[in-house]
Structure formats: C-alpha cells, structure tokens
Design a protein around this motif. Structure first.
Motif, mmCIF file in Angstrom:
data_model
loop_
_atom_site.group_PDB
_atom_site.id
_atom_site.type_symbol
_atom_site.label_atom_id
_atom_site.label_comp_id
_atom_site.label_asym_id
_atom_site.label_seq_id
_atom_site.Cartn_x
_atom_site.Cartn_y
_atom_site.Cartn_z
ATOM 1 N N LEU A 33 28.218 -32.500 72.847
ATOM 2 C CA LEU A 33 27.103 -33.115 72.675
ATOM 3 C C LEU A 33 26.674 -34.211 73.863
ATOM 4 N N ARG A 34 27.775 -35.015 74.056
ATOM 5 C CA ARG A 34 27.705 -36.074 74.996
ATOM 6 C C ARG A 34 27.613 -35.325 76.480
ATOM 7 N N GLN A 35 28.393 -34.267 76.762
ATOM 8 C CA GLN A 35 28.074 -33.811 77.928
ATOM 9 C C GLN A 35 26.764 -33.040 78.014
ATOM 10 N N ARG A 36 26.182 -32.662 77.114
ATOM 11 C CA ARG A 36 24.951 -31.866 77.239
ATOM 12 C C ARG A 36 23.760 -33.371 77.524
ATOM 13 N N LEU A 37 23.782 -34.279 76.960
ATOM 14 C CA LEU A 37 22.907 -35.526 76.813
ATOM 15 C C LEU A 37 23.257 -35.876 78.340
ATOM 16 N N ASP A 216 5.936 -32.242 92.036
ATOM 17 C CA ASP A 216 5.865 -32.018 93.445
ATOM 18 C C ASP A 216 6.537 -32.864 94.283
ATOM 19 N N ARG A 217 6.558 -34.202 93.992
ATOM 20 C CA ARG A 217 7.032 -35.034 94.692
ATOM 21 C C ARG A 217 8.674 -35.280 94.610
ATOM 22 N N PHE A 218 8.979 -35.265 93.405
ATOM 23 C CA PHE A 218 10.494 -35.573 93.181
ATOM 24 C C PHE A 218 11.266 -34.638 92.581
ATOM 25 N N GLY A 219 10.554 -33.385 92.365
ATOM 26 C CA GLY A 219 11.421 -32.261 91.762
ATOM 27 C C GLY A 219 11.380 -32.245 90.084
ATOM 28 N N GLY A 220 12.222 -31.312 89.779
ATOM 29 C CA GLY A 220 12.365 -31.158 88.452
ATOM 30 C C GLY A 220 11.258 -30.143 87.676
ATOM 31 N N GLN A 221 11.378 -30.255 86.470
ATOM 32 C CA GLN A 221 10.446 -29.229 85.455
ATOM 33 C C GLN A 221 10.203 -30.038 84.266
ATOM 34 N N TRP A 222 8.749 -29.879 83.787
ATOM 35 C CA TRP A 222 8.487 -30.211 82.389
ATOM 36 C C TRP A 222 9.090 -29.233 81.547
ATOM 37 N N ALA A 223 9.500 -29.726 80.251
ATOM 38 C CA ALA A 223 9.990 -28.544 79.151
ATOM 39 C C ALA A 223 9.447 -29.249 77.781
ATOM 40 N N THR A 224 8.913 -28.354 77.093
ATOM 41 C CA THR A 224 8.438 -28.531 75.653
ATOM 42 C C THR A 224 8.882 -27.392 74.584
ATOM 43 N N THR A 225 8.293 -27.468 73.664
ATOM 44 C CA THR A 225 8.633 -26.393 72.705
ATOM 45 C C THR A 225 7.451 -26.735 71.357
ATOM 46 N N ALA A 226 7.698 -25.884 70.545
ATOM 47 C CA ALA A 226 7.016 -25.818 69.193
ATOM 48 C C ALA A 226 7.769 -26.499 68.121
ATOM 49 N N PHE A 227 7.565 -27.881 67.857
ATOM 50 C CA PHE A 227 8.470 -28.532 67.088
ATOM 51 C C PHE A 227 7.845 -28.439 65.505
ATOM 52 N N GLU A 228 9.024 -28.385 64.762
ATOM 53 C CA GLU A 228 8.883 -28.102 63.231
ATOM 54 C C GLU A 228 9.334 -29.368 62.425
ATOM 55 N N ALA A 229 8.530 -29.628 61.314
ATOM 56 C CA ALA A 229 8.895 -30.770 60.450
ATOM 57 C C ALA A 229 10.481 -30.687 60.311
ATOM 58 N N GLY A 230 11.250 -31.757 60.530
ATOM 59 C CA GLY A 230 12.809 -31.630 60.392
ATOM 60 C C GLY A 230 13.756 -31.671 61.675
ATOM 61 N N ASP A 231 12.825 -31.355 62.735
ATOM 62 C CA ASP A 231 13.402 -31.196 64.178
ATOM 63 C C ASP A 231 13.595 -32.765 64.546
ATOM 64 N N ALA A 232 14.472 -33.041 65.518
ATOM 65 C CA ALA A 232 14.486 -34.395 66.408
ATOM 66 C C ALA A 232 14.809 -34.078 67.740
ATOM 67 N N ILE A 233 14.375 -34.895 68.528
ATOM 68 C CA ILE A 233 14.797 -34.897 69.928
ATOM 69 C C ILE A 233 15.242 -36.343 70.310
ATOM 70 N N ILE A 234 16.404 -36.522 71.053
ATOM 71 C CA ILE A 234 17.080 -37.805 71.242
ATOM 72 C C ILE A 234 17.247 -37.777 72.552
ATOM 73 N N PHE A 235 16.920 -38.943 73.328
ATOM 74 C CA PHE A 235 16.994 -39.145 74.690
ATOM 75 C C PHE A 235 17.291 -40.464 75.322
ATOM 76 N N GLY A 236 17.773 -40.634 76.251
ATOM 77 C CA GLY A 236 18.080 -42.029 76.836
ATOM 78 C C GLY A 236 16.711 -42.712 77.515
#
Length: 298
Positions: A33-37, A216-236
């Motif tokens: 988990l720590r590595q993936r975060l 376009d300027r800095f790179g990367g890609q947006w990511a989303t999903t269909a969330f359901e009640a009970g889900d959580a997303i944690i980030f720094g």
C-alpha cells in the motif's frame, strides 16, 4: 464515454483520461500500500466503509438540504433532486458542531476502521482534523485542479485526504479525478505548492480550471471512475485533483477529511472545538491565479 470538466470534454480511454486503479488486491499488505501510494499518488479502496452506514450519513445531509429548501419537494428524498434554487451546500465545521445533526457521518469518517487503517498505513497513532468538509454539489458545478497543501500546509506535509462519496457517484454526477504523475511536478511543487491561501490570498486556490492545459504543459493523465457508497480514495497533499461537472439534476454529496500521525505538527486552523479555518483568505481582493502563475513561472 465523455464527461465535462470545466469547459473541457474528456473522453475515457484518450490521452487525457483513464480509469483509476483499485488497491483492494493489496489492502492487507501494508508495504505494498505504501509503495503504491508513493508511485500512483492515491489509493482507491472499494467498500472501505460500510455501505449501510454511508447511506445513513447521506440521509442526514439530505434532511439538512430539505430543511434548507434546496431539494425538489415533488421528488423522493432519497433521490436528492435539486430544487428550484439550484444552489449547492457546504457544511464545513468542527466535529463538535457537526455532532448533533450528523452523528452517522462522523461515525463513517472517524470510526475505528478508518483510524486503525491510517495507523497501519502511517506506522503510528493517527489523528484526524476536527474540521470536516462535507458538501453537496449542484448541477453545472465542479472543482478546479489543485493541491490540498495550499489550504492546510502549516503542519506536517505527511497529511492525507480521504474523499468519501456519500452515495453512488458516477462521472456524470461530478466524480473526483486524480491527475496521475502530478505529485512529481517539481516546478509546480516548488511554486504553487508552497502557497498558503491565508497568507497569499490567491483566488479560489486552484492551479487551473483547464484540465487539458495542465496535461499538455506538464504531462500526466486524468483518472476517474464510477464511485459507489462505501468506496474511499486516499491521497497526499501534492496530488493534483479536480472534479467533473455535475451534469445531472441530483446533488453530488461527498466529504473530504484529513489524517496524519498524531506525533507530527498539526495545522492549527483545523483543530479544536471551533476551528478557526481560513481567517484571511478572501477578506481583501484576491490575486488572480493567472497573475500568480506568471510570477511563479508556471
């Protein structure tokens, strides 16, 4: 599928938008988990909360919206249909103020399953800010791209946001989106990421309202999903995120809460019986972010 963020339409599977990755497969492996975060910048955990408790918390906020006259009186309460005024709502308060009307909500975001998870993830006794950020987002509303650090950076930088959908939230309802790789935007971290909205008074605190421009300027890609009640997303604190526009006639109800090691410095604006919150931001005419970005060279 295509959804709108700000004034831009993003298509799933394009260079600008992909699917968030679940971490349920490694949920019991703390090191993984720590590595993936560290690598992905976020952890999406399906069914992290008890769905029944989340729906009970949702009901508390629907009752509050009903009392404020914000719901369609001709629709079932559970649907959360937006009323004639079409305005959103924010219940940002300390836990003492929230307790009388939203006990189920506090049980969801401060329950033992949450704090024990953060203690395992962070490697020691954990605490949560007393101040919570529940909100109802109306049709056409969204949040621009930003780092959370600019709003709560006076304590430890090892602070984590947990975004909890209070109900099922597909992208068209205004789901949250992560900007993959944005935690590694060195120049942005060193400029915008050092901002403090109370000190610097930059309008909204968002880095950009254009999701395509950032990629376009800095790179990367947006990511989303269909969330359901009970889900959580944690980030720094240095994970750029935003939300899609709510394109429906129902409220998107969700909450942001924060967690850290109890042994590390705490941003004093967000703790106590009645946290003072943002005390200077917006009290005088703010600096447009476009001006600030020119000064920062980003």
């Amino acid at each position: 599928m295509k959804w709108t963020m700000g004034n831009r339409e993003l298509e799933m599977g394009s260079r600008y938008l992909t699917e968030l990755r679940s971490s349920n497969d490694i949920f019991h492996d703390t090191d993984a988990l720590r590595q993936r975060l560290a690598e992905d910048g976020y952890l999406l955990i399906r069914g992290f909360h008890d769905r029944g408790k989340v729906m009970a918390a949702r009901h508390e906020f629907l009752r509050s919206l009903q009392a404020q006259g914000k719901l369609d009186p001709n629709a079932p309460l559970e649907e959360g249909r937006i009323g004639p005024g079409g305005k959103g709502a924010m219940w940002g308060k300390g836990r003492v103020e929230l307790q009388p009307d939203f006990p189920n909500f506090l049980d969801v975001v401060e329950g033992n399953h949450v704090l024990s998870f953060f203690e395992r993830l962070l490697g020691g006794p954990a605490m949560t800010y007393d101040y919570k950020w529940p909100r109802a987002v109306a049709r056409g509303e969204n949040t621009g791209a930003h780092y959370d650090i600019v709003y709560m950076g006076r304590g430890t930088k090892n602070l984590y946001t947990m975004w909890t959908p209070l109900g099922d939230i597909p992208p068209e309802l205004g789901s949250l989106a992560m900007l993959l790789g944005s935690q590694n935007y060195r120049k942005i971290r060193e400029t915008y990421g050092q901002m403090d909205v109370d000190r610097d008074n930059v309008a909204k605190g968002w880095f950009s309202e254009d999701p395509v421009e950032i990629v376009d300027r800095f790179g990367g890609q947006w990511a989303t999903t269909a969330f359901e009640a009970g889900d959580a997303i944690i980030f720094g604190m240095f994970m750029m995120h935003a939300s899609f526009n709510n394109a429906t006639d129902r409220y998107r109800i969700s909450a942001d809460t924060r967690y850290q090691l109890a042994s590390e410095p705490v941003d004093e604006r967000w703790i106590g019986q009645k946290p003072k919150g943002h005390y200077a931001w917006g009290k005088t005419p703010p600096k447009p972010v476009e001006v600030a970005r020119k000064e920062w060279g980003v």
